[in-house]
Design a protein around this motif. Structure first.
Motif, PDB file in Angstrom:
ATOM      1  N   GLU A   1       5.647  -2.557   7.478  1.00 57.55           N
ATOM      2  CA  GLU A   1       6.481  -2.525   6.271  1.00 57.55           C
ATOM      3  C   GLU A   1       5.653  -2.653   4.992  1.00 57.55           C
ATOM      4  O   GLU A   1       6.157  -2.394   3.901  1.00 57.55           O
ATOM      5  CB  GLU A   1       7.543  -3.614   6.312  1.00 57.55           C
ATOM      6  N   GLU A   2       4.376  -3.026   5.135  1.00 59.40           N
ATOM      7  CA  GLU A   2       3.520  -3.129   3.946  1.00 59.40           C
ATOM      8  C   GLU A   2       3.084  -1.767   3.420  1.00 59.40           C
ATOM      9  O   GLU A   2       2.550  -1.664   2.312  1.00 59.40           O
ATOM     10  CB  GLU A   2       2.282  -3.980   4.262  1.00 59.40           C
ATOM     11  N   THR A   3       3.300  -0.704   4.193  1.00 59.36           N
ATOM     12  CA  THR A   3       2.829   0.633   3.835  1.00 59.36           C
ATOM     13  C   THR A   3       4.003   1.591   3.691  1.00 59.36           C
ATOM     14  O   THR A   3       4.884   1.636   4.555  1.00 59.36           O
ATOM     15  CB  THR A   3       1.870   1.176   4.914  1.00 59.36           C
ATOM     16  N   VAL A   4       4.024   2.347   2.602  1.00 59.76           N
ATOM     17  CA  VAL A   4       4.980   3.446   2.459  1.00 59.76           C
ATOM     18  C   VAL A   4       4.201   4.741   2.215  1.00 59.76           C
ATOM     19  O   VAL A   4       3.071   4.720   1.718  1.00 59.76           O
ATOM     20  CB  VAL A   4       6.005   3.220   1.324  1.00 59.76           C
TER      21      VAL A   4
ATOM     22  N   ARG B   1       0.836  -1.197   0.000  1.00 62.44           N
ATOM     23  CA  ARG B   1       0.000   0.000   0.000  1.00 62.44           C
ATOM     24  C   ARG B   1       0.872   1.249   0.000  1.00 62.44           C
ATOM     25  O   ARG B   1       1.851   1.338   0.750  1.00 62.44           O
ATOM     26  CB  ARG B   1      -0.908   0.002   1.232  1.00 62.44           C
ATOM     27  N   VAL B   2       0.495   2.218  -0.833  1.00 65.21           N
ATOM     28  CA  VAL B   2       1.176   3.508  -0.888  1.00 65.21           C
ATOM     29  C   VAL B   2       0.184   4.583  -0.469  1.00 65.21           C
ATOM     30  O   VAL B   2      -0.875   4.732  -1.082  1.00 65.21           O
ATOM     31  CB  VAL B   2       1.708   3.816  -2.308  1.00 65.21           C
ATOM     32  N   VAL B   3       0.523   5.306   0.580  1.00 57.75           N
ATOM     33  CA  VAL B   3      -0.270   6.454   1.007  1.00 57.75           C
ATOM     34  C   VAL B   3       0.317   7.666   0.289  1.00 57.75           C
ATOM     35  O   VAL B   3       1.458   8.049   0.537  1.00 57.75           O
ATOM     36  CB  VAL B   3      -0.221   6.622   2.535  1.00 57.75           C
ATOM     37  N   LEU B   4      -0.461   8.237  -0.621  1.00 58.96           N
ATOM     38  CA  LEU B   4       0.034   9.234  -1.563  1.00 58.96           C
ATOM     39  C   LEU B   4      -0.656  10.568  -1.319  1.00 58.96           C
ATOM     40  O   LEU B   4      -1.875  10.680  -1.471  1.00 58.96           O
ATOM     41  CB  LEU B   4      -0.227   8.746  -2.985  1.00 58.96           C
ATOM     42  N   LEU B   5       0.118  11.579  -0.917  1.00 60.76           N
ATOM     43  CA  LEU B   5      -0.419  12.901  -0.639  1.00 60.76           C
ATOM     44  C   LEU B   5       0.287  13.946  -1.481  1.00 60.76           C
ATOM     45  O   LEU B   5       1.513  13.919  -1.622  1.00 60.76           O
ATOM     46  CB  LEU B   5      -0.246  13.286   0.834  1.00 60.76           C
ATOM     47  N   GLY B   6      -0.486  14.879  -2.019  1.00 63.43           N
ATOM     48  CA  GLY B   6       0.074  15.988  -2.768  1.00 63.43           C
ATOM     49  C   GLY B   6      -0.835  17.198  -2.687  1.00 63.43           C
ATOM     50  O   GLY B   6      -2.016  17.081  -2.336  1.00 63.43           O
ATOM     51  N   PRO B   7      -0.318  18.367  -3.003  1.00 64.62           N
ATOM     52  CA  PRO B   7      -1.090  19.603  -2.855  1.00 64.62           C
ATOM     53  C   PRO B   7      -2.096  19.813  -3.977  1.00 64.62           C
ATOM     54  O   PRO B   7      -1.920  19.336  -5.096  1.00 64.62           O
ATOM     55  CB  PRO B   7      -0.009  20.682  -2.894  1.00 64.62           C
TER      56      PRO B   7
END
Length: 275
Positions: free
Chosen positions: A176-179, A77-83
């Protein structure tokens, strides 16, 4: 019916044809691995990477993503944040879809992650915030190429407080499953030498977990960065600068440049020195 957020900036910020896009991402990653220490380093828990067109910032973004390659098969899983660049709004916005599309295929939206955020008043579904937003989309081909079949929790960050971002990250921190991927460029449209000075100062503030928040003149993704830093410090992560340049170094004029950095945050058990 499966709801999919279609690619909005393919053919503009990055190649629109699948074969050309895959070749370009592979080339950028191969160069990053050759130039850096990606092959020997453990993968970081979080990275900050830029989101301009690949011709401008792709090499710096690749230097961050190459560090995640050893996590392929472990990272789910990728937690993806951007403006937010297109639509002003309050809080953090989920896309309200089940998948995000690029020319390379679709990336599933992690529904468990979405559900975990359901109780947070600052988080809401807002497809309009995602419809034309490039900050998250340009990250997806790198995620697809480096990590394969993973899901994402895509959040566009609007007018939000750093503690609200931090609360979201804590909810989704996982193991470790999440970045965590924070999408941000640095300073915008200063002359080359002035931009270099500003961006070096900003990076130093990030690397030392400076308690003074960085502002949006320093980085368009200041809010998600300011949310990440206290959480990273709380979890004893150690930052390392991976890449730093600006558009004047890559494909643009030096009269008015945009800055780009890649910063990786490693856990205590990782050798964050790069040795």
């Amino acid at each position: 019916m499966k709801l999919v957020r279609p690619a909005a900036v393919a053919g503009m910020f990055y190649p629109g044809e699948a074969a050309v896009l895959r070749t370009e991402v592979e080339r950028l990653l191969a160069r990053a691995e050759q130039d850096g220490e990606a092959a020997s380093a453990p993968w970081p828990k979080a990275i900050i990477v830029p989101h301009a067109g690949y011709i401008y910032s792709g090499a710096v973004a690749a230097s961050g993503y190459a560090l995640l390659a050893k996590g392929r098969g472990h990272i789910r899983r990728v937690v993806l944040l951007g403006p937010a660049h297109r639509l002003p709004f309050r809080g953090l916005a989920l896309p309200g879809v089940q998948a995000m599309q690029t020319p390379l295929g679709t990336v599933a939206v992690d529904q468990a992650g979405v559900e975990a955020l359901a109780g947070l008043p600052e988080v809401r579904e807002m497809p309009a915030a995602h419809a034309q937003e490039h900050a998250l989309e340009v990250q997806l081909p790198f995620i697809q190429e480096v990590l394969g079949d993973v899901s994402v929790v895509p959040l566009v960050v609007g007018d939000a407080r750093p503690d609200e971002v931090a609360r979201v990250l804590e909810k989704l921190w996982g193991g470790e499953e999440t970045v965590i991927v924070i999408s941000s460029d640095l300073s915008h449209y200063h002359p080359y030498a002035e931009a270099r000075a500003i961006d070096h100062h900003t990076v130093e503030e990030i690397l030392r977990f400076d308690p003074t928040p960085i502002d949006h003149e320093q980085a368009c993704g200041a809010t998600p960065i300011n949310g990440l830093l206290p959480v990273a410090r709380k979890h004893h992560l150690h930052p390392r600068l991976v890449g730093l340049c600006n558009s004047g170094d890559t494909a643009g004029s030096r009269d008015a440049v945009v800055g780009y950095a890649a910063v990786a945050f490693y856990g205590e058990s990782h050798d964050h020195t790069g040795r």
